[in-house]
Design a protein around this motif. Structure first.
Motif, PDB file in Angstrom:
ATOM      1  N   ASP A  26       0.821  -1.209   0.000  1.00 13.84           N
ATOM      2  CA  ASP A  26       0.000   0.000   0.000  1.00 13.84           C
ATOM      3  C   ASP A  26       0.856   1.262   0.000  1.00 13.84           C
ATOM      4  OD1 ASP A  26      -2.532  -1.079  -0.108  1.00 13.84           O
ATOM      5  OD2 ASP A  26      -2.814  -1.111   2.059  1.00 13.84           O
ATOM      6  N   TRP A  28       0.299   5.752  -1.024  1.00 14.79           N
ATOM      7  CA  TRP A  28      -0.630   6.810  -1.417  1.00 14.79           C
ATOM      8  C   TRP A  28      -0.372   7.152  -2.867  1.00 14.79           C
ATOM      9  CZ3 TRP A  28      -4.523   7.714   1.654  1.00 14.79           C
ATOM     10  CH2 TRP A  28      -4.377   7.562   3.028  1.00 14.79           C
ATOM     11  N   TYR A  30      -1.555   9.724  -6.126  1.00 14.97           N
ATOM     12  CA  TYR A  30      -2.221  10.954  -6.534  1.00 14.97           C
ATOM     13  C   TYR A  30      -2.548  10.757  -8.011  1.00 14.97           C
ATOM     14  CZ  TYR A  30      -0.169  12.913  -2.285  1.00 14.97           C
ATOM     15  OH  TYR A  30       0.177  13.161  -0.987  1.00 14.97           O
ATOM     16  N   HIS A  40      -7.198  13.132  -7.018  1.00 17.09           N
ATOM     17  CA  HIS A  40      -7.608  12.234  -5.947  1.00 17.09           C
ATOM     18  C   HIS A  40      -6.368  11.701  -5.245  1.00 17.09           C
ATOM     19  CE1 HIS A  40     -11.655  12.061  -7.708  1.00 17.09           C
ATOM     20  NE2 HIS A  40     -11.031  12.004  -8.872  1.00 17.09           N
ATOM     21  N   VAL A  41      -6.511  11.400  -3.959  1.00 15.89           N
ATOM     22  CA  VAL A  41      -5.433  10.783  -3.185  1.00 15.89           C
ATOM     23  C   VAL A  41      -6.043   9.560  -2.498  1.00 15.89           C
ATOM     24  CG1 VAL A  41      -3.730  11.074  -1.362  1.00 15.89           C
ATOM     25  CG2 VAL A  41      -4.374  13.036  -2.769  1.00 15.89           C
ATOM     26  N   LYS A  42      -5.524   8.378  -2.832  1.00 18.77           N
ATOM     27  CA  LYS A  42      -6.068   7.138  -2.281  1.00 18.77           C
ATOM     28  C   LYS A  42      -4.932   6.153  -2.005  1.00 18.77           C
ATOM     29  CE  LYS A  42     -10.512   7.990  -3.131  1.00 18.77           C
ATOM     30  NZ  LYS A  42     -11.624   7.900  -2.259  1.00 18.77           N
ATOM     31  N   LEU A  43      -5.201   5.222  -1.089  1.00 24.54           N
ATOM     32  CA  LEU A  43      -4.272   4.114  -0.873  1.00 24.54           C
ATOM     33  C   LEU A  43      -4.451   3.106  -2.005  1.00 24.54           C
ATOM     34  CD1 LEU A  43      -4.358   3.218   2.936  1.00 24.54           C
ATOM     35  CD2 LEU A  43      -2.392   3.940   1.599  1.00 24.54           C
ATOM     36  N   TRP A  73       3.359   9.117  -6.265  1.00 25.61           N
ATOM     37  CA  TRP A  73       3.005   8.201  -5.170  1.00 25.61           C
ATOM     38  C   TRP A  73       3.947   8.453  -4.016  1.00 25.61           C
ATOM     39  CZ3 TRP A  73       6.700   4.949  -3.337  1.00 25.61           C
ATOM     40  CH2 TRP A  73       7.802   4.701  -4.170  1.00 25.61           C
ATOM     41  N   GLU A  74       3.518   8.067  -2.804  1.00 25.59           N
ATOM     42  CA  GLU A  74       4.346   8.191  -1.594  1.00 25.59           C
ATOM     43  C   GLU A  74       4.082   6.979  -0.722  1.00 25.59           C
ATOM     44  OE1 GLU A  74       2.557  11.584   0.481  1.00 25.59           O
ATOM     45  OE2 GLU A  74       3.657  12.910  -0.861  1.00 25.59           O
ATOM     46  N   ALA A  76       3.015   4.931   2.393  1.00 20.42           N
ATOM     47  CA  ALA A  76       1.961   5.144   3.393  1.00 20.42           C
ATOM     48  C   ALA A  76       2.543   5.115   4.782  1.00 20.42           C
ATOM     49  CB  ALA A  76       0.886   4.085   3.241  1.00 20.42           C
TER      50      ALA A  76
END
Length: 76
Positions: A26, A28, A30, A40-43, A73-74, A76
């Motif tokens: 997992d 994050w 974007y 949007h920002v989602k896992l 991406w980053e 989590a």
């Protein structure tokens, strides 16, 4: 001829290599889908499809997001 080849080599710029996280972990992401103006920002987790294209699966509902829509991406 070798001088011309060297000049072409010096002017050639390869596209930057995009770095990716480990598969199935997992992170994050974007992303902005076509026709939308907001990001949007989602896992999500990274995998490859049958054509070996990168795809992102949203952790909350398992929707697939194409890599072309992910801007960054980053961890989590």
């Amino acid at each position: 001829i070798s001088i011309i080849g060297f000049c072409i080599y010096q002017n050639y710029k390869s596209p930057p290599v995009k770095e990716y996280p480990p598969y199935y972990k997992d992170v994050w992401i974007y992303y902005c889908l076509p026709g939308e103006t907001s990001e949007h920002v989602k896992l999500a987790w990274l995998a490859r499809n049958d054509n070996l294209d990168y795809i992102w699966t949203l952790s909350e509902n398992e929707h697939i997001i194409s890599d072309e829509y992910v801007t960054k991406w980053e961890y989590a």
